[in-house]
Design a protein around this motif. Structure first.
Motif, PDB file in Angstrom:
ATOM      1  N   MET A 237       0.848  -1.200   0.000  1.00  0.00           N
ATOM      2  CA  MET A 237       0.000   0.000   0.000  1.00  0.00           C
ATOM      3  C   MET A 237       0.875   1.239   0.000  1.00  0.00           C
ATOM      4  O   MET A 237       1.942   1.241   0.605  1.00  0.00           O
ATOM      5  CB  MET A 237      -0.912   0.013   1.217  1.00  0.00           C
ATOM      6  CG  MET A 237      -2.062  -0.951   1.104  1.00  0.00           C
ATOM      7  SD  MET A 237      -3.263  -0.662   2.392  1.00  0.00           S
ATOM      8  CE  MET A 237      -4.255  -2.140   2.221  1.00  0.00           C
ATOM      9  N   VAL A 238       0.406   2.289  -0.655  1.00  0.00           N
ATOM     10  CA  VAL A 238       1.171   3.542  -0.670  1.00  0.00           C
ATOM     11  C   VAL A 238       0.333   4.642  -0.014  1.00  0.00           C
ATOM     12  O   VAL A 238       0.581   5.023   1.114  1.00  0.00           O
ATOM     13  CB  VAL A 238       1.605   3.919  -2.103  1.00  0.00           C
ATOM     14  CG1 VAL A 238       2.408   5.226  -2.082  1.00  0.00           C
ATOM     15  CG2 VAL A 238       2.458   2.806  -2.707  1.00  0.00           C
ATOM     16  N   ASP A 239      -0.717   5.113  -0.702  1.00  0.00           N
ATOM     17  CA  ASP A 239      -1.486   6.231  -0.134  1.00  0.00           C
ATOM     18  C   ASP A 239      -2.625   5.774   0.776  1.00  0.00           C
ATOM     19  O   ASP A 239      -3.020   6.487   1.681  1.00  0.00           O
ATOM     20  CB  ASP A 239      -2.041   7.122  -1.253  1.00  0.00           C
ATOM     21  CG  ASP A 239      -3.034   6.378  -2.132  1.00  0.00           C
ATOM     22  OD1 ASP A 239      -2.824   5.164  -2.352  1.00  0.00           O
ATOM     23  OD2 ASP A 239      -4.011   6.988  -2.583  1.00  0.00           O
ATOM     24  N   GLY A 240      -3.176   4.580   0.510  1.00  0.00           N
ATOM     25  CA  GLY A 240      -4.263   4.076   1.344  1.00  0.00           C
ATOM     26  C   GLY A 240      -5.602   4.729   1.068  1.00  0.00           C
ATOM     27  O   GLY A 240      -6.542   4.583   1.850  1.00  0.00           O
ATOM     28  N   THR A 241      -5.703   5.455  -0.039  1.00  0.00           N
ATOM     29  CA  THR A 241      -6.955   6.163  -0.330  1.00  0.00           C
ATOM     30  C   THR A 241      -7.537   5.825  -1.699  1.00  0.00           C
ATOM     31  O   THR A 241      -8.435   6.511  -2.183  1.00  0.00           O
ATOM     32  CB  THR A 241      -6.738   7.697  -0.273  1.00  0.00           C
ATOM     33  OG1 THR A 241      -5.798   8.042  -1.294  1.00  0.00           O
ATOM     34  CG2 THR A 241      -6.239   8.153   1.076  1.00  0.00           C
ATOM     35  N   GLY A 242      -7.008   4.807  -2.369  1.00  0.00           N
ATOM     36  CA  GLY A 242      -7.546   4.420  -3.666  1.00  0.00           C
ATOM     37  C   GLY A 242      -7.000   5.239  -4.827  1.00  0.00           C
ATOM     38  O   GLY A 242      -7.511   5.154  -5.940  1.00  0.00           O
ATOM     39  N   MET A 243      -5.975   6.047  -4.603  1.00  0.00           N
ATOM     40  CA  MET A 243      -5.468   6.948  -5.644  1.00  0.00           C
ATOM     41  C   MET A 243      -4.296   6.361  -6.436  1.00  0.00           C
ATOM     42  O   MET A 243      -4.143   6.644  -7.622  1.00  0.00           O
ATOM     43  CB  MET A 243      -4.985   8.266  -5.006  1.00  0.00           C
ATOM     44  CG  MET A 243      -6.025   9.004  -4.213  1.00  0.00           C
ATOM     45  SD  MET A 243      -7.269   9.736  -5.246  1.00  0.00           S
ATOM     46  CE  MET A 243      -6.370  11.144  -5.866  1.00  0.00           C
ATOM     47  N   CYS A 244      -3.436   5.571  -5.785  1.00  0.00           N
ATOM     48  CA  CYS A 244      -2.174   5.210  -6.450  1.00  0.00           C
ATOM     49  C   CYS A 244      -2.241   3.879  -7.194  1.00  0.00           C
ATOM     50  O   CYS A 244      -1.436   3.625  -8.081  1.00  0.00           O
ATOM     51  CB  CYS A 244      -1.047   5.156  -5.421  1.00  0.00           C
ATOM     52  SG  CYS A 244      -1.178   3.753  -4.288  1.00  0.00           S
ATOM     53  N   GLY A 245      -3.158   3.011  -6.811  1.00  0.00           N
ATOM     54  CA  GLY A 245      -3.277   1.707  -7.470  1.00  0.00           C
ATOM     55  C   GLY A 245      -2.268   0.684  -6.979  1.00  0.00           C
ATOM     56  O   GLY A 245      -2.231  -0.447  -7.470  1.00  0.00           O
ATOM     57  N   GLY A 246      -1.439   1.066  -6.005  1.00  0.00           N
ATOM     58  CA  GLY A 246      -0.394   0.155  -5.517  1.00  0.00           C
ATOM     59  C   GLY A 246      -0.945  -1.132  -4.915  1.00  0.00           C
ATOM     60  O   GLY A 246      -0.306  -2.177  -4.966  1.00  0.00           O
ATOM     61  N   CYS A 247      -2.147  -1.054  -4.353  1.00  0.00           N
ATOM     62  CA  CYS A 247      -2.682  -2.200  -3.613  1.00  0.00           C
ATOM     63  C   CYS A 247      -3.659  -3.016  -4.449  1.00  0.00           C
ATOM     64  O   CYS A 247      -4.478  -3.744  -3.884  1.00  0.00           O
ATOM     65  CB  CYS A 247      -3.370  -1.698  -2.348  1.00  0.00           C
ATOM     66  SG  CYS A 247      -4.861  -0.756  -2.736  1.00  0.00           S
ATOM     67  N   ARG A 248      -3.564  -2.914  -5.780  1.00  0.00           N
ATOM     68  CA  ARG A 248      -4.586  -3.581  -6.592  1.00  0.00           C
ATOM     69  C   ARG A 248      -4.464  -5.103  -6.477  1.00  0.00           C
ATOM     70  O   ARG A 248      -3.375  -5.660  -6.428  1.00  0.00           O
ATOM     71  CB  ARG A 248      -4.537  -3.101  -8.043  1.00  0.00           C
ATOM     72  CG  ARG A 248      -3.302  -3.437  -8.788  1.00  0.00           C
ATOM     73  CD  ARG A 248      -3.287  -2.733 -10.148  1.00  0.00           C
ATOM     74  NE  ARG A 248      -2.073  -3.078 -10.868  1.00  0.00           N
ATOM     75  CZ  ARG A 248      -0.904  -2.483 -10.676  1.00  0.00           C
ATOM     76  NH1 ARG A 248      -0.785  -1.533  -9.767  1.00  0.00           N
ATOM     77  NH2 ARG A 248       0.150  -2.862 -11.370  1.00  0.00           N
TER      78      ARG A 248
ATOM     79  N   ALA B 233      -7.268  -2.903  -2.426  1.00  0.00           N
ATOM     80  CA  ALA B 233      -7.429  -3.435  -1.064  1.00  0.00           C
ATOM     81  C   ALA B 233      -7.694  -2.335  -0.040  1.00  0.00           C
ATOM     82  O   ALA B 233      -8.410  -2.549   0.929  1.00  0.00           O
ATOM     83  CB  ALA B 233      -6.196  -4.242  -0.664  1.00  0.00           C
ATOM     84  N   CYS B 234      -7.148  -1.132  -0.267  1.00  0.00           N
ATOM     85  CA  CYS B 234      -7.275  -0.081   0.754  1.00  0.00           C
ATOM     86  C   CYS B 234      -8.694   0.476   0.856  1.00  0.00           C
ATOM     87  O   CYS B 234      -9.100   0.894   1.936  1.00  0.00           O
ATOM     88  CB  CYS B 234      -6.268   1.029   0.513  1.00  0.00           C
ATOM     89  SG  CYS B 234      -6.547   1.971  -0.991  1.00  0.00           S
ATOM     90  N   VAL B 235      -9.428   0.507  -0.247  1.00  0.00           N
ATOM     91  CA  VAL B 235     -10.783   1.071  -0.193  1.00  0.00           C
ATOM     92  C   VAL B 235     -11.883   0.023  -0.437  1.00  0.00           C
ATOM     93  O   VAL B 235     -12.967   0.121   0.125  1.00  0.00           O
ATOM     94  CB  VAL B 235     -10.977   2.263  -1.171  1.00  0.00           C
ATOM     95  CG1 VAL B 235     -10.246   3.485  -0.675  1.00  0.00           C
ATOM     96  CG2 VAL B 235     -10.539   1.910  -2.580  1.00  0.00           C
TER      97      VAL B 235
END
Ligand code: NAD
Ligand code: FES
Length: 282
Positions: free
Chosen positions: A214-225, A235-237
């Motif tokens: 996870m990077v931003d945790g707000t659904g903006m970066c796509g890191g946690c897809r 995953a974060c949102v």
């Protein structure tokens, strides 16, 4: 600033930090997490809220010391401060119906993540059986805490405490006995995949908590897809909890593997332009 009021080592590489965070303690729900930043120049670490006391205003974070940032956190002494704690983030756990029976499976550090789920189920009148596992006795923690929520079955890989073997063996016995409505599983990805494959055979609804980077945790970066039911989810949102039978564990393992290989080769940890980084842990 968030004051640390207790710091306890739970296993050779896992610590429990109790931190004053009154607003979060009041509104958090089982399954939600926070993003923690120790101080100036520190990286951001996503951590599940393992426990909370809304009256006293503290939350519990269970932290596996795996890299620079998590080591910094576990070295925070009682009376010292953490600069930022953002949250609660993510969707709350989908709780089983009152009167039903659920299994809460915690593998290693995942035991800290499954604890609030067991608490919430118990409070709702769901019969809880917790199955927790560690490599050996010293890696098992939260047994007394989970006993407050129902029956606990402890497993160790080497048989030094409780039942010998993986958590999957004990879960299989529970499923054979029948009457289980839902299984919640949190731990290493191979463990969650094994539990998912097992419960599929019994047709039992299963929820896992995923831990992509996870990077931003707000659904903006796509890191946690992650890939769930053939769709891309964040995953974060959208999570971090998902229907296990819909999760593409192979892709998740591949993506986590990329970062672990980088770590091994002592390359830079994943960062976004604003210096945020997260290890593969919640
Ligand atoms: P570990 O490797 O010590 O395993 C803990 C237990 O999980 C074992 O004792 C066993 O009972 C079970 N297990 C492990 N592999 C299994 C398999 N292939 N089949 C069946 N059961 C198995 O765990 P650890 O070192 O505490 O966990 C570290 C891992 O957990 C890291 O990869 C981390 O990224 C991940 N993690 C996941 C979450 C999450 O939210 N899913 C949270 C924190 C950490
Ligand atoms: Fe989920 Fe960035 S961490 S989208």
């Amino acid at each position: 600033m968030f004051k640390v009021i207790a710091n306890t080592q739970l296993s050779p590489n896992v610590w429990r930090l109790d931190v004053m965070a009154p607003r979060i303690a009041k509104i958090r729900k089982a399954g939600q997490f926070v993003i923690v930043c120790k101080g100036e120049g520190s990286e951001r670490v996503p951590l599940t809220i393992a426990n909370a006391d809304p009256k006293e205003g503290w939350i519990t974070l269970v932290i596996q010391a795996v890299g620079k940032s998590t080591r910094e956190l576990v070295e925070t002494q009682v009376g010292e401060f953490i600069r930022d704690i953002s949250g609660p983030l993510g969707k709350p756990t989908e709780l089983a119906e009152p009167g039903s029976k659920a299994i809460c499976v915690g593998g290693g550090v995942g035991t800290g993540v499954v604890h609030p789920i067991a608490q919430a189920l118990h409070a709702r009148g769901v019969k809880v059986v917790s199955v927790i596992g560690g490599r050996s006795k010293q890696w098992v923690f939260f047994e007394p805490e989970l006993k407050k929520c129902g029956e606990v079955v402890v497993c160790t890989d080497d048989g030094s405490y409780g039942r010998k073997g993986f958590v999957t063996d004990a879960v299989k016995d529970q499923l054979e006995a029948g009457g289980i409505s839902t299984v919640y599983a949190v731990g290493p990805v191979p463990m969650m995949r094994a539990i998912s494959n097992l419960t599929k055979q019994y047709g039992v609804h299963t929820i896992v908590s995923l831990n992509p980077v996870m990077v931003d945790g707000t659904g903006m970066c796509g890191g946690c897809r992650v890939n769930v039911g053939g769709e891309t989810k964040f995953a974060c949102v959208d999570g971090p909890e998902f229907d296990a039978h819909q999760v593409d564990f192979e892709t998740l393992m591949d993506r986590l593997g990329i970062y672990k290989t980088q770590e091994k080769e002592k390359l830079e940890e994943p960062r976004c332009h604003c210096q945020h980084q997260t290890p593969q842990q919640s």
